[in-house]
Design a protein around this motif. Structure first.
Motif, PDB file in Angstrom:
ATOM      1  N   ALA A  38     -23.590 -36.164  31.619  1.00  0.00           N
ATOM      2  CA  ALA A  38     -23.088 -35.954  32.975  1.00  0.00           C
ATOM      3  C   ALA A  38     -21.695 -36.563  33.165  1.00  0.00           C
ATOM      4  O   ALA A  38     -20.942 -36.143  34.033  1.00  0.00           O
ATOM      5  CB  ALA A  38     -24.070 -36.552  33.981  1.00  0.00           C
ATOM      6  N   GLY A  58     -24.302 -26.834  39.173  1.00  0.00           N
ATOM      7  CA  GLY A  58     -25.607 -26.373  39.648  1.00  0.00           C
ATOM      8  C   GLY A  58     -26.297 -25.448  38.654  1.00  0.00           C
ATOM      9  O   GLY A  58     -25.809 -25.219  37.537  1.00  0.00           O
ATOM     10  N   THR A  78     -32.933 -35.299  29.818  1.00  0.00           N
ATOM     11  CA  THR A  78     -32.334 -36.214  30.802  1.00  0.00           C
ATOM     12  C   THR A  78     -33.368 -37.264  31.222  1.00  0.00           C
ATOM     13  O   THR A  78     -34.566 -37.134  30.948  1.00  0.00           O
ATOM     14  CB  THR A  78     -31.834 -35.456  32.051  1.00  0.00           C
TER      15      THR A  78
HETATM   16  P1  NAP Z   1     -29.263 -35.868  38.566  1.00  0.00           P
HETATM   17  O1  NAP Z   1     -29.263 -36.505  39.898  1.00  0.00           O
HETATM   18  O2  NAP Z   1     -30.459 -35.119  38.144  1.00  0.00           O
HETATM   19  O3  NAP Z   1     -28.020 -34.884  38.401  1.00  0.00           O
HETATM   20  C1  NAP Z   1     -26.873 -34.933  39.207  1.00  0.00           C
HETATM   21  C2  NAP Z   1     -25.873 -33.954  38.632  1.00  0.00           C
HETATM   22  O4  NAP Z   1     -25.289 -34.498  37.454  1.00  0.00           O
HETATM   23  C3  NAP Z   1     -26.489 -32.638  38.195  1.00  0.00           C
HETATM   24  O5  NAP Z   1     -26.623 -31.776  39.288  1.00  0.00           O
HETATM   25  C4  NAP Z   1     -25.485 -32.165  37.172  1.00  0.00           C
HETATM   26  O6  NAP Z   1     -24.314 -31.663  37.796  1.00  0.00           O
HETATM   27  C5  NAP Z   1     -25.050 -33.452  36.524  1.00  0.00           C
HETATM   28  N1  NAP Z   1     -25.792 -33.775  35.312  1.00  0.00           N
HETATM   29  C6  NAP Z   1     -26.906 -34.557  35.172  1.00  0.00           C
HETATM   30  N2  NAP Z   1     -27.246 -34.680  33.892  1.00  0.00           N
HETATM   31  C7  NAP Z   1     -26.350 -33.956  33.182  1.00  0.00           C
HETATM   32  C8  NAP Z   1     -26.160 -33.712  31.800  1.00  0.00           C
HETATM   33  N3  NAP Z   1     -26.959 -34.253  30.868  1.00  0.00           N
HETATM   34  N4  NAP Z   1     -25.120 -32.912  31.427  1.00  0.00           N
HETATM   35  C9  NAP Z   1     -24.285 -32.383  32.358  1.00  0.00           C
HETATM   36  N5  NAP Z   1     -24.402 -32.605  33.683  1.00  0.00           N
HETATM   37  C10 NAP Z   1     -25.419 -33.384  34.084  1.00  0.00           C
HETATM   38  O7  NAP Z   1     -28.935 -36.949  37.444  1.00  0.00           O
HETATM   39  P2  NAP Z   1     -28.587 -38.494  37.554  1.00  0.00           P
HETATM   40  O8  NAP Z   1     -29.829 -39.233  37.915  1.00  0.00           O
HETATM   41  O9  NAP Z   1     -27.334 -38.637  38.358  1.00  0.00           O
HETATM   42  O10 NAP Z   1     -28.285 -38.792  36.030  1.00  0.00           O
HETATM   43  C11 NAP Z   1     -27.041 -38.420  35.471  1.00  0.00           C
HETATM   44  C12 NAP Z   1     -27.120 -38.673  33.967  1.00  0.00           C
HETATM   45  O11 NAP Z   1     -27.444 -40.042  33.703  1.00  0.00           O
HETATM   46  C13 NAP Z   1     -28.167 -37.839  33.261  1.00  0.00           C
HETATM   47  O12 NAP Z   1     -27.608 -37.405  32.048  1.00  0.00           O
HETATM   48  C14 NAP Z   1     -29.308 -38.795  33.013  1.00  0.00           C
HETATM   49  O13 NAP Z   1     -30.030 -38.477  31.846  1.00  0.00           O
HETATM   50  C15 NAP Z   1     -28.576 -40.121  32.876  1.00  0.00           C
HETATM   51  N6  NAP Z   1     -29.364 -41.275  33.311  1.00  0.00           N
HETATM   52  C16 NAP Z   1     -29.896 -41.302  34.551  1.00  0.00           C
HETATM   53  C17 NAP Z   1     -30.631 -42.402  34.946  1.00  0.00           C
HETATM   54  C18 NAP Z   1     -31.276 -42.464  36.297  1.00  0.00           C
HETATM   55  O14 NAP Z   1     -31.942 -43.480  36.581  1.00  0.00           O
HETATM   56  N7  NAP Z   1     -31.156 -41.454  37.149  1.00  0.00           N
HETATM   57  C19 NAP Z   1     -30.816 -43.466  34.063  1.00  0.00           C
HETATM   58  C20 NAP Z   1     -30.246 -43.412  32.792  1.00  0.00           C
HETATM   59  C21 NAP Z   1     -29.519 -42.300  32.429  1.00  0.00           C
HETATM   60  P3  NAP Z   1     -24.084 -30.092  38.041  1.00  0.00           P
HETATM   61  O15 NAP Z   1     -24.985 -29.712  39.156  1.00  0.00           O
HETATM   62  O16 NAP Z   1     -22.630 -29.988  38.376  1.00  0.00           O
HETATM   63  O17 NAP Z   1     -24.431 -29.387  36.765  1.00  0.00           O
END
Ligand code: NAP
Length: 259
Positions: A38, A58, A78
């Motif tokens: 992301a 999206g 993810t």
């Molecule tokens: P989210 O709320 O599900 O996603 C928010 C937006 O970020 C999505 O709509 C997408 O944008 C973009 N996105 C998320 N994962 C992506 C990926 N692997 N590749 C490209 N775009 C991605 O996700 P989040 O919780 O913000 O997490 C973002 C990233 O951090 C993810 O890769 C996740 O695995 C990692 N992470 C998250 C957490 C957590 O606690 N949430 C913890 C550790 C790691 P678009 O709509 O523009 O495509």
């Protein structure tokens, strides 16, 4: 009939499991992998496969990407709390007919004697800490910190991969910027040194950041966990990179129909 050309594979990553899968397919002639992040982490770890960084725009943007890049298999690895991306992956896969697999580590489970509670939202969790001031080790991640501003009477030791924005912090907060894995002895020492009374975390699962739970257990501390968002129905899932590799191998061999 077996496929001779490499299977073009998109891994949605940002997790240990995604990196495990990237390592498993790197250099394997059956696969042409691409790992997607992301772009939220300042310093992503080096990866053994080609990388792309940033959102797709999206579900529609992801569907367009799948078509344009000729992706033959999609693995959503993810984080368990990245619910938006998981929903979008499911929608884009359905729209384009791309086989999709969810790779998700199992949640942590309490053992007998643990004082664990799960809460559906950060707001409910913050409220559950109660009216009496407590010393809280808070590891929910930057996005969910703001809810704890509603309970400003606690002392918070906050650990985050990247520095949280000042406006998200409760007033009585000390911040440690650090990335796992964390060693059990170091976690125990940290909780002792900060005289922590309660641990607050997401139910992320996995081993990299699990030592804090063992430390809380050793000290007899209560643990409040943010429950995982519910998985969307219809999503085939495995828990380990090895099982995802098996699925990909079957897809490469052309022996299965779309998930
Ligand atoms: P989210 O709320 O599900 O996603 C928010 C937006 O970020 C999505 O709509 C997408 O944008 C973009 N996105 C998320 N994962 C992506 C990926 N692997 N590749 C490209 N775009 C991605 O996700 P989040 O919780 O913000 O997490 C973002 C990233 O951090 C993810 O890769 C996740 O695995 C990692 N992470 C998250 C957490 C957590 O606690 N949430 C913890 C550790 C790691 P678009 O709509 O523009 O495509």
């Amino acid at each position: 009939m077996a496929r001779s050309s490499p299977l073009r594979l998109l891994i949605l990553g940002g997790t240990t499991e995604a990196s495990d899968l990237a390592r498993a397919v790197a250099g394997d002639a059956r696969f042409a992998p691409l790992l997607s992040l992301a772009g939220v982490t300042r310093r992503p770890l080096p990866q053994p496969v080609p990388l792309r960084i940033g959102g797709f725009g999206g579900a529609a943007g992801l569907a367009e990407f799948l078509r344009a890049e000729g992706i033959g298999a999609l693995v959503d690895a993810t984080h368990p709390f990245a619910a938006a991306m998981t929903r979008q992956a499911l929608a884009a896969a359905a729209e384009t007919g791309t086989p999709l697999l969810r790779l998700e580590r199992p949640p942590w489970r309490p053992v007998p004697g643990d004082d664990w509670r799960e809460h559906a939202t950060p707001e409910a969790l913050a409220a559950a800490l109660g009216p009496a001031p407590r010393r809280v080790f808070l590891t929910v991640g930057r996005k969910d910190l703001a809810a704890f501003r509603a309970a400003p009477w606690h002392d918070y030791l906050i650990r985050s991969v990247d520095p949280p924005p000042a406006e998200a912090l409760p007033p009585r907060a000390r911040v440690i910027v650090d990335t796992g894995p964390f060693a059990p002895e170091a976690e125990l020492a940290l909780l002792r040194e900060a005289r922590i009374e309660v641990l607050v975390a997401k139910n992320s699962g996995g081993t990299a950041v699990a030592a804090k739970l063992a430390a809380a257990r050793a000290l007899g501390l209560p643990v409040h966990l943010l429950a995982r968002p519910a998985a969307p129905p219809g999503l085939g899932a495995v828990a380990e990179a090895g099982a995802a590799l098996d699925w990909l191998a079957r897809r490469h061999a052309g022996t299965e129909r779309g998930a």
